[in-house]
Design an enzyme around this catalytic site. Sequence first.
Site, PDB file in Angstrom:
ATOM      1  N   PRO A 189      51.534  17.027 -63.836  1.00 29.86           N
ATOM      2  CA  PRO A 189      52.112  15.737 -63.442  1.00 29.86           C
ATOM      3  C   PRO A 189      51.303  14.919 -62.441  1.00 29.86           C
ATOM      4  O   PRO A 189      51.613  13.748 -62.223  1.00 29.86           O
ATOM      5  CB  PRO A 189      53.466  16.121 -62.847  1.00 29.86           C
ATOM      6  CG  PRO A 189      53.343  17.541 -62.484  1.00 29.86           C
ATOM      7  CD  PRO A 189      52.378  18.152 -63.438  1.00 29.86           C
ATOM      8  N   PHE A 190      50.270  15.510 -61.840  1.00 29.76           N
ATOM      9  CA  PHE A 190      49.479  14.760 -60.855  1.00 29.76           C
ATOM     10  C   PHE A 190      47.991  14.852 -61.175  1.00 29.76           C
ATOM     11  O   PHE A 190      47.145  14.869 -60.278  1.00 29.76           O
ATOM     12  CB  PHE A 190      49.794  15.250 -59.442  1.00 29.76           C
ATOM     13  CG  PHE A 190      51.262  15.195 -59.136  1.00 29.76           C
ATOM     14  CD1 PHE A 190      51.897  13.982 -58.923  1.00 29.76           C
ATOM     15  CD2 PHE A 190      52.025  16.352 -59.140  1.00 29.76           C
ATOM     16  CE1 PHE A 190      53.262  13.920 -58.694  1.00 29.76           C
ATOM     17  CE2 PHE A 190      53.391  16.298 -58.901  1.00 29.76           C
ATOM     18  CZ  PHE A 190      54.023  15.080 -58.679  1.00 29.76           C
ATOM     19  N   GLU A 207      50.589  19.624 -58.102  1.00 28.64           N
ATOM     20  CA  GLU A 207      51.296  19.501 -56.820  1.00 28.64           C
ATOM     21  C   GLU A 207      51.189  18.109 -56.215  1.00 28.64           C
ATOM     22  O   GLU A 207      50.121  17.516 -56.139  1.00 28.64           O
ATOM     23  CB  GLU A 207      50.740  20.535 -55.816  1.00 28.64           C
ATOM     24  CG  GLU A 207      51.482  20.546 -54.497  1.00 28.64           C
ATOM     25  CD  GLU A 207      51.100  21.720 -53.601  1.00 28.64           C
ATOM     26  OE1 GLU A 207      51.634  21.805 -52.485  1.00 28.64           O
ATOM     27  OE2 GLU A 207      50.266  22.549 -54.022  1.00 28.64           O
ATOM     28  N   LYS A 223      54.518  27.023 -53.627  1.00 32.39           N
ATOM     29  CA  LYS A 223      54.190  28.393 -53.218  1.00 32.39           C
ATOM     30  C   LYS A 223      54.973  29.319 -54.128  1.00 32.39           C
ATOM     31  O   LYS A 223      56.196  29.299 -54.138  1.00 32.39           O
ATOM     32  CB  LYS A 223      54.562  28.659 -51.746  1.00 32.39           C
ATOM     33  CG  LYS A 223      53.456  28.310 -50.791  1.00 32.39           C
ATOM     34  CD  LYS A 223      52.296  29.279 -50.892  1.00 32.39           C
ATOM     35  CE  LYS A 223      51.043  28.768 -50.223  1.00 32.39           C
ATOM     36  NZ  LYS A 223      50.280  27.828 -51.036  1.00 32.39           N
TER      37      LYS A 223
END
Length: 419
Positions: A189-190, A207, A223
């Site tokens: 997504p990034f 992230e 994490k």
Amino acid sequence: MHWANQFEVCCFLDSNQYNDAYSKYDFVLAAGCKSALKTSNNDAFEQLKAFYEKHPQWMFGYFSYDLKNATENLKSDNPDYLSFPALYFFIPEYLIASRNGNIEIIIGDPSILQQIDDFKVTSHPSTPALSIQSRLPRKTYIDSVNALKTHIVRGDIYEINFCQEFFAENARVNPLQTFELLNTISPTPFAGYFKVYDQYILSATPERFLCKRGNKLISQPIKGTARRSANLQEDNAIKTALRNDVKEQAENVMIVDLVRHDLTKSAVKGSVKVDELFGIYSFPQVHQMISTVSCELNPEIHFIDAIKNTFPMGSMTGAPKIKAMQLIERYETTKRGVYSGSFGCISPDGEFDFNVIIRSILYDAKTQYLSFQVGGAITYQCEAEKEYEECLLKASAILKVLETHGSCPTNHFITHEPS
């Protein structure tokens, strides 16, 4: 992207159509450079603030991890094989976005779409095989993790993100083709492609570092990692085991607490909250444990100061943050540079969205040096051998891409002892 890649500077940010409550566009593509800020000085955040105040426009850029030295009394003395500037931001000549499948020209004449339609994509010759080397031999990695666990027993830290570098010298790759392969094998997504002259960031990061929507700041630290399985029943079992893994939860909650602490520096009092704890999200190579923390930005705090107050991100440092960063400098063998930094964009109204530069290839076409780093959270409960295997799991998509380019098989690294 091929059209944009003809410019000396361009940036492509791709959500890969993940359902995300905070992303405004499916993708954005910025090309050409009207004006730019490049600096490695410790007042980089102040320079960026002045740059934005002078040019309150769309701008795209990155922060390198080593801007930690601009926020705390720290240093970065490990070897730097890439020499990216610590901070780079540019104002694009053209900005194209997609929202709900509709193309928008945000900056530039609409006729640019016809130029893109007419643009001829040229084929590129095959590239030589890459010799992927490890900067940190397996035994050295395991010894370092056990040494870091000794610091945990002594009470110096609770958790630390420890990373290692894989690299190739005399590497001749096509950066855009490499990114396209990476984004196909591991759509995240990034994801993003960032070209600044001869230097490239090719990223499949899952992230988000920090996002601002209205007066709300959102951080989504990762994490907790588990492998995927082609067998649906086994895959669901792995996912459930990750959700209930006490060790992974402990790693995650420590970083959530660190992010909460960082956000309080910029928040309206009492507004920091955990929107989601231990969320499990699935990507092609791995399952991830992701939490969401948010706050309301104090109107007296400039949004760039809010970025500075949370940088570097807790998921890539550890707790306590300053001591963790000191130990990172001591035990890692390579300067992180852009790796574990962040890139993204700022809008004219002061909203922004920045990722975490992990699962990313860094490449300098002039020096023909290619690098990627992987790491993980070291806690008292961790086992050094398993942490090493998790590093290889996180690197699997990149290794698959580089193997497609004709590099050595992923299980035949040429190990290299740092001199």
